[in-house]
Every structure is written in C-alpha cells, then in structure tokens.
Design an enzyme around this catalytic site. Structure first.
Site, short mmCIF file in Angstrom:
data_model
loop_
_atom_site.label_atom_id
_atom_site.label_comp_id
_atom_site.label_asym_id
_atom_site.label_seq_id
_atom_site.Cartn_x
_atom_site.Cartn_y
_atom_site.Cartn_z
N HIS A 542 0.83 -1.15 0.11
CA HIS A 542 0.11 -0.19 -0.11
C HIS A 542 1.01 1.21 0.07
O HIS A 542 0.79 2.09 0.92
CB HIS A 542 -0.86 -0.13 1.25
N TYR A 543 1.91 1.42 -1.13
CA TYR A 543 2.65 2.52 -1.00
C TYR A 543 1.95 3.78 -1.47
O TYR A 543 1.06 3.76 -2.40
CB TYR A 543 3.65 2.43 -2.13
#
Length: 617
Positions: A542-543
């Site tokens: 989940h960058y």
C-alpha cells in the site's frame, strides 16, 4: 485393451477436457486485445495519461466520455489478457512475473530481517489495470477521519463529505443488504461482493463479538472499527480490476488510443509547461507525443515520482548530482509511506477448517472454475476477516491497528513455495520454521499499522529509466510503531483464548516452537515479540504519498489540491502518490476515488451530489 493403450486414452481424454475448459472460459471481454493501438499514435492528443493502472484506467474512461476530447493512455506492461490475471485464486502467482515491476526495498535495519537480503519485496502491477490486476482484491476505503485529516493538512476539498460521493459513484455493490445502504452505489463500474472463504471466518467473527468488538457489518459505512467480513472486487468469479471494469468496455471509442509495452521515460517541457512525453518501445524505439491540454502522470507511488525525477522535477541537489537539468525544485519522492505488517504469529487449530493445497490446486477444483467460475479459485487468495481496533496508545477516533485473517498456514500452499515467493522469505528461515506444514490446519493473522509514524523516501539510483529507484520505507524507525504492533499481537492472544476459538482448538504455534533467532527470549514476552516483528515484517503493498498533495504554499507538497504539480503548468499527478498520508486500509478503492474526482476537476464539472447520511458520533 492393454494397460498402455488405456493410459494413452486417459491422456487423450485429459487433453480434450483441458482444451474444452480453455474454450469454455473464453468470452467477449478479451476482444479488447485487438483494440490496442497497433500503429504509431497520433502526433498530439488533448490528454496523455502515463500509466494504465488503477487510476489511469479510470481517467481514460472518464476523460474520453466527451467524443471531442482525444486521450492517449500509455502502459509500460502488457494488455492484461493472461488468463490467470482474472482468476482470483491465482492472485499470488502473478507476483514476480512479467506483470509485476518487481521492486525491492533497500536493507532494513529494523524490519524484513527474515527476507532475502533483509529487504522487502514491493510488487507493483505492470499491465493494463496496474496493481488492481494483481492485488488481493480487498475493497476498503479507509476511515472518514483519514480524509478529514487530508483537508486539515491543506488538501482543501478532500474531506470525507466531499470524497464520499465519488466512492459511491465508482461502486456497483452486489451484496443485497449493503446495496441498500446510503454509503454505497449500485450503478458504478466497480463490482463489489462480500466473500467468505472458510468456516474460520465465522468462528473468528463470533470470537470478536465475545470480546465485545463492534460489528457494524460494513467497514465502508459509518464506522471502520470492529470485526468484519471482507468486501472484494470480485464479480461472477473473476477479478474486477479497473482495466476490466473501466477500460475494456470503452476501448471501442475512436477518441481513446491505448499503447502497451510503451515505457514513458521523460516528460517534455517548454519552459515550465508540460507539452508531451517521450516513451520507448520494447525494441528500443523512442517516440514523442504532444499533449494539447495536459500530461497526467498516473504511474503509481513508485513510478510517478520516478518519472518526475527523471524529467527534472524533484530535489535540486539530487538532480544536479546526476546531471539532470532542474525544471522544478520540489520534494518528489519524500514522505513515502506504506502499511508494514507482521506475518503471524501463526495459529494452529485442531479442526480441518483451513485452506490446503488440494482446496485450490487440484484438477477438479480447476475444472469447476473453468466450467462455472465457482469454487475456491473464485474466492481470491484467501481472506476471511478484516479487523480494525484501537490500542491503548490511540487517543484519536480512528483505529491504529488492522488485522487480516488468512485461513491457511504458510507452507501448505502450492507445494509449500508460494508464500515463500510471495513475501520473499529467506531460504534458511523458511526451511527451519515454515516448510513443514503439509496437511496441517490453522490460520495466519497479518497485523499492520493503519497510519505508521515511520516515513521513508524514494530517490534515483541512476538517470537510466530502466534502473529501479532506491526505495527505503524506513520501517519501524519510530519505536511507537513497534509498540502498537505488539498490542495487536496481545489482542490476538485474547481472541485465541475465547470460548469460540477454543471450540476449534486454537493455539499459537510460538507457544511450542520458538521463532528462529529468537530462542534467547521467553515466548510471548515483549522482547520475544520485538525479535519476531523485526524478522517477519513485510509490506502489504500500500505505497503512497511520494507526490504529496497540500496547500499551494506548503513546501512539503508536490501537488496542490487540484493535483497540479506546483510551479508547473499542464501537468498533474493522479494516483496513490498524492495522498498526504496513507489511509487506514488498503489503497485501491481510494485511488479509484481520487481518479474519479480528478476527472471532474479536469472537466470543470461535478457529476456527483452531496450524500445525506445518518448522524454519527
């Protein structure tokens, strides 16, 4: 009839069955492959979108709704026609293939120590649909307090009240009960279903109620906190990626052109105005295309800052050191955030309720899926429950811990190697601790922080576009993050001791087998859990936040609240990289929302209306 002839007949029949299944699985959706641009693009388009990922597919659909507006969508990966990309049960096997950019972090001093080279893998989609084509398909928006927090940080117009209509616009909720909720939409492109994978989910749900956890049934509704069943982007047994839901249905539009295997290497500028892009084909040919209105960078939280830096938009000192002419001195690549999780501790159970290899990988299961799009292969990679909770350290209104319940043990799937490949476990650790699970039942919690205090950065390694950037998430740099993860483990211990979980004989594996390299500590103590957390930490992929959105005068922001790059003209960034901070859940649904809202801003119109909701505390 001889044994040899019987064997040949069996092989022949098997080939016929497999061929029939393959034929049966074909449908008109794959016609989109012939619509990908097979000739050089036009010299100029109104909009050029870089990256056909989660956001890029949404933008291509919405901007091309006006037949007078020309749109070019450029994707570095392929056209997304590989059959496994749409099979929910094949999600893990798509990572680390040609459909993945295969990014890795640098060595982490406080995390990822049980992974190869003490670095974490960061899978990112490289195909039409981007990461929505290879992710875990969980549909989660985050907390209403996340978006109010964005606005409080200077992202004016991005509070919960103003983004909710775009979440609703994007959705086509299939669950009969949730579809009645004012928080959900039923006419948008993104299909959403509620998925139950194994009976473990029911036991865990009841255990949560036994501990007086809230169970609003809808974490995308009024309240995120509590224990829930997963909502997923799965429809009719297939992955509902943004390519399938947004892009493929509109690829017949004459004003929309799509290029695949086109790696954009540079944004072209005239002074401070973006005027086009240069991209490279697989054979090395370079092509330049002009944008009459705007260039929109939607290459993701890694790809977008990488392209901006290569194009001269970023920290002056970094660019000058590599000999890249500076177009704009902005903090591109800073403020990198991600959800780091602890993979475990694993829980053994005495009842045969979890997923084993034979549940998803036998001929019969594959045959059922090919024929009817049902069975375990239609249910995703295996996620029973989502839990959000507030620890003793959390005084604010949003939960600080999220737990995913995976109804299987590592080492029992795909001949015991898929999980090793999925997270990149060190071979020696895997052999010592994980690779002895065949036939055993249990579940694995993935305990993560919703809003980690630790932040990292991304910067150029070289100015060669083919070289991956340097990625340092700086996991657990703030010890407060570790303390909260330990509280999540303590909560898990309480769940396991409930009457409901004891009905299936739940017990932590670490009570009987200590984790390698942590033998010196007593199992279950804080020093022991600190040791474990450092070794089996991993990314949830989940960058965000590398092109942070903020007020126009915010020196830490890269884009303003209209998503325009500060101090430049005709250039926007639209993807997860613009989030001021990572939200309290997965990021795919919020990225779709960002693209929906951005499309309206670019058109200068509003296609949504305010949502009247029940009053909440």
């Amino acid at each position: 009839m001889t044994a040899g002839s019987e064997g040949k007949i069996g092989i022949f029949v098997g080939i016929l069955v497999i061929g029939f299944c393959a034929w049966w699985s074909l449908d008109d959706e794959n016609d989109h492959v012939v619509r990908v641009l097979r000739r050089p693009p036009d010299n100029e388009y109104d909009y050029i979108i870089v990256g056909a990922g989660t956001a890029g597919c949404v933008l291509a659909n919405r901007l091309s709704e006006d037949p007078e507006t020309s749109v070019l969508l450029i994707e570095a990966g392929g056209d997304g026609t590989h059959p496994s990309l749409e099979v929910p049960g094949d999600a893990r096997s798509m990572l680390h293939t040609t459909h993945d950019w295969k990014y890795r972090t640098v060595r982490q001093p406080r995390a990822c120590q049980g992974m190869t080279n003490q670095s974490c893998q960061w899978p990112t989609g490289k195909t039409l649909g981007g990461t929505s084509a290879i992710n875990g398909m969980v549909h989660a928006r985050g907390s209403r307090h996340d978006f109010d927090g964005w606005e409080n940080m200077g992202a004016r117009g991005w509070n919960y009240e103003e983004v909710l209509p775009y979440f609703i616009k994007s959705e086509n909720m299939q669950d009969p009960e949730l579809s009645k909720s004012p928080y959900h939409g039923t006419s948008g492109p993104m299909k959403i279903t509620v998925t139950k994978v194994s009976p473990i989910g029911d036991y865990f749900y009841e255990a949560g109620l036994e501990l007086n956890m809230s169970s609003g049934e809808d974490y995308n509704g009024a309240e995120l906190e509590g224990i829930h069943y997963a909502q997923t982007n799965i429809f009719e047994g297939k992955r509902a990626s943004t390519s399938r839901m947004y892009l493929y249905p509109v690829m017949t539009r004459d004003n929309l052109h799509v290029v695949v295997h086109g790696h954009v290497t540079k944004i072209l500028f005239k002074g401070t105005a973006a005027i086009g892009v240069e991209y490279m084909l697989k054979n090395g040919t370079k092509i330049s295309v002009m944008a009459g209105k705007e260039v929109i960078v939607s290459a993701g939280a890694i790809g977008s800052p990488h392209l901006l830096l290569l194009s001269g938009v970023g920290p002056k000192e970094q660019l000058s050191r590599l000999g890249i002419p500076v177009v704009a001195d902005l903090p591109v690549g800073q403020n990198l955030q991600d959800h780091v999780c602890t993979w475990g501790p694993e829980v053994l159970i005495s009842q045969p309720l979890s997923i084993l290899e034979e549940d998803i990988d036998t001929f019969g299961v594959k045959f059922e899926y090919q024929m009817y799009k049902t069975g375990m292969r239609a249910k995703g990679y295996g996620l029973d429950n989502l839990i959000w909770l507030r620890t003793k350290y959390q005084q604010e209104l949003w939960p600080d811990i999220q737990i995913h319940i995976i109804p299987e043990l590592a080492g029992t799937d795909k001949k015991g190697v898929t999980m090793k490949k999925f997270f990149g476990f060190d071979a020696e650790l895997w052999e010592q601790y994980y690779n002895h699970r065949r036939g055993k039942h249990g579940f694995t919690p993935m305990i993560s922080l919703t809003r980690p205090k630790s932040k990292g950065y991304l910067r150029l390694k070289t100015k060669d576009p083919k070289d991956h950037p340097i990625i340092d998430p700086n996991y657990y740099a703030d010890d407060d993050d570790v303390k909260r993860i330990i509280e999540g483990i303590k909560f898990l211990e309480k769940v396991i001791s409930t009457e409901w979980m004891q009905k299936i004989g739940s017990r932590m594996r670490d009570d009987e087998t200590k984790f390698p390299d942590c033998y010196e500590f007593d199992a279950g103590t804080e020093p022991y859990w600190r040791c474990v957390i450092a070794r089996i930490s991993a990314s949830l992929f989940h960058y965000t936040s590398t092109c942070k959105m903020g007020a126009p005068n915010d020196p830490t922001a890269v884009v303003d609240p209209t998503l325009r790059v500060r101090s430049l003209r005709n250039l926007r960034v639209v993807d997860a990289s613009v989030m001021p901070f990572v939200i309290s859940s997965g990021t795919n649904a919020a990225t779709v929302m960002i693209a929906e809202k951005a499309a309206d801003m670019m058109k200068g119109i509003s296609t949504v209306k305010k949502v009247d909701l029940p009053k909440t505390s």
